[in-house]
Design a protein around this motif. Sequence first.
Motif, PDB file in Angstrom:
ATOM      1  N   GLN A 242      14.580   4.852  23.177  1.00 26.63           N
ATOM      2  CA  GLN A 242      15.272   3.599  23.444  1.00 26.63           C
ATOM      3  C   GLN A 242      15.030   3.204  24.892  1.00 26.63           C
ATOM      4  OE1 GLN A 242      17.115   1.760  21.124  1.00 26.63           O
ATOM      5  NE2 GLN A 242      16.334   3.244  19.634  1.00 26.63           N
ATOM      6  N   PHE A 243      14.723   1.943  25.099  1.00 27.00           N
ATOM      7  CA  PHE A 243      14.454   1.460  26.440  1.00 27.00           C
ATOM      8  C   PHE A 243      15.755   1.369  27.233  1.00 27.00           C
ATOM      9  CE2 PHE A 243      12.789  -0.819  29.884  1.00 27.00           C
ATOM     10  CZ  PHE A 243      13.488  -2.005  30.070  1.00 27.00           C
ATOM     11  N   LEU A 244      15.729   1.862  28.465  1.00 29.93           N
ATOM     12  CA  LEU A 244      16.916   1.805  29.327  1.00 29.93           C
ATOM     13  C   LEU A 244      16.809   0.704  30.365  1.00 29.93           C
ATOM     14  CD1 LEU A 244      17.610   5.612  29.992  1.00 29.93           C
ATOM     15  CD2 LEU A 244      18.748   4.100  28.362  1.00 29.93           C
ATOM     16  N   ILE A 245      15.756   0.773  31.200  1.00 32.94           N
ATOM     17  CA  ILE A 245      15.664  -0.139  32.330  1.00 32.94           C
ATOM     18  C   ILE A 245      14.240  -0.087  32.886  1.00 32.94           C
ATOM     19  CG2 ILE A 245      16.333   1.556  34.080  1.00 32.94           C
ATOM     20  CD1 ILE A 245      18.131  -0.695  35.306  1.00 32.94           C
ATOM     21  N   SER A 246      13.842  -1.157  33.575  1.00 35.44           N
ATOM     22  CA  SER A 246      12.524  -1.172  34.196  1.00 35.44           C
ATOM     23  C   SER A 246      12.591  -1.821  35.568  1.00 35.44           C
ATOM     24  CB  SER A 246      11.523  -1.919  33.308  1.00 35.44           C
ATOM     25  OG  SER A 246      11.893  -3.289  33.184  1.00 35.44           O
ATOM     26  N   PHE A 247      11.592  -1.494  36.361  1.00 37.71           N
ATOM     27  CA  PHE A 247      11.487  -2.022  37.718  1.00 37.71           C
ATOM     28  C   PHE A 247      10.061  -2.469  37.972  1.00 37.71           C
ATOM     29  CE2 PHE A 247      15.582  -0.872  39.410  1.00 37.71           C
ATOM     30  CZ  PHE A 247      15.987   0.145  38.559  1.00 37.71           C
ATOM     31  N   TYR A 248       9.947  -3.582  38.666  1.00 40.24           N
ATOM     32  CA  TYR A 248       8.642  -4.082  39.088  1.00 40.24           C
ATOM     33  C   TYR A 248       8.737  -4.428  40.558  1.00 40.24           C
ATOM     34  CZ  TYR A 248       4.850  -7.439  39.780  1.00 40.24           C
ATOM     35  OH  TYR A 248       3.753  -8.111  40.263  1.00 40.24           O
ATOM     36  N   GLU A 249       7.854  -3.852  41.348  1.00 38.12           N
ATOM     37  CA  GLU A 249       7.855  -4.104  42.790  1.00 38.12           C
ATOM     38  C   GLU A 249       9.254  -3.908  43.394  1.00 38.12           C
ATOM     39  OE1 GLU A 249       5.861  -4.516  45.218  1.00 38.12           O
ATOM     40  OE2 GLU A 249       3.975  -4.547  44.097  1.00 38.12           O
ATOM     41  N   LYS A 250       9.870  -2.807  43.017  1.00 43.69           N
ATOM     42  CA  LYS A 250      11.146  -2.357  43.585  1.00 43.69           C
ATOM     43  C   LYS A 250      12.355  -3.208  43.186  1.00 43.69           C
ATOM     44  CE  LYS A 250       8.397  -2.421  46.901  1.00 43.69           C
ATOM     45  NZ  LYS A 250       7.721  -2.592  48.227  1.00 43.69           N
TER      46      LYS A 250
ATOM     47  N   ASP B 151      13.901  -5.563  33.773  1.00 43.05           N
ATOM     48  CA  ASP B 151      14.458  -5.729  32.443  1.00 43.05           C
ATOM     49  C   ASP B 151      15.484  -4.629  32.207  1.00 43.05           C
ATOM     50  OD1 ASP B 151      13.144  -5.718  29.018  1.00 43.05           O
ATOM     51  OD2 ASP B 151      14.853  -6.756  29.914  1.00 43.05           O
ATOM     52  N   LYS B 152      16.480  -4.946  31.426  1.00 49.09           N
ATOM     53  CA  LYS B 152      17.544  -3.988  31.173  1.00 49.09           C
ATOM     54  C   LYS B 152      17.732  -3.840  29.680  1.00 49.09           C
ATOM     55  CE  LYS B 152      22.101  -2.963  33.117  1.00 49.09           C
ATOM     56  NZ  LYS B 152      23.197  -3.482  33.956  1.00 49.09           N
ATOM     57  N   GLY B 153      17.774  -2.594  29.230  1.00 50.33           N
ATOM     58  CA  GLY B 153      17.978  -2.336  27.812  1.00 50.33           C
ATOM     59  C   GLY B 153      19.346  -1.738  27.579  1.00 50.33           C
ATOM     60  N   SER B 154      19.390  -0.667  26.834  1.00 47.41           N
ATOM     61  CA  SER B 154      20.677  -0.071  26.452  1.00 47.41           C
ATOM     62  C   SER B 154      21.121   0.991  27.436  1.00 47.41           C
ATOM     63  CB  SER B 154      20.557   0.515  25.039  1.00 47.41           C
ATOM     64  OG  SER B 154      19.430   1.388  24.966  1.00 47.41           O
TER      65      SER B 154
END
Lengths: 115, 113
Positions: B44-52, B56-59
Amino acid sequence: KNEVEQSPQNLTAQEGEFITINCSYSVGISALHWLQQHPGGGIVSLFMLSSGKKKHGRLIATINIQEKHSSLHITASHPRDSAVYICAVRSGQWGSGGGADGLTFGKGTHLIIQP
Amino acid sequence: AAGVIQSPRHLIKEKRETATLKCYPIPRHDTVYWYQQGPGQDPQFLISFYEKMQSDKGSIPDRFSAQQFSDYHSELNMSSLELGDSALYFCASSLGVFQETQYFGPGTRLLVL
């Protein structure tokens, strides 16, 4: 939320057989990934598809954007191919890219190749 | 070729403790994703970061937080651990966000007792 369905859920085949795993999704996507997960847990990215077909060794992946369907094929299967194969999609408009959107995963196909 | 590095590989904690998982992306990759895979579950996707920056935010539960640092490594901080947090936590990295392949780390296996 995109729904990702894979079939079959479980597949046992003999060494040398041609294997096909199917994946369908419910809404438009910007990318589709085929991943391999071994019993130890590590995930390996096999393909990322934007259109058409890709081939790497004995693995072939195809995608039909209009039908929202992708297939992973394994030719001349070998016991070392035994693993869980996971289809994962990144939702969004095709070609838009968008932000760093997380993947939505299918339940995986448990493949066992017997010698 | 260098791969995604995650540390620690295994972690055992007690309920209500805190844990910090670290992810070191492939060199030059600027995007990091966190996923949680419970026993017998799909990731399950939790969270992502791009260039610090969070992208995007998941569960991701409110008890969890994450950030990406200036060297692009990322840390997932988990507080008030619950038994249900026991899972395999994967980090993946990519170069940019536009239809780029995500390369997965080996995962951190967290067991909450």
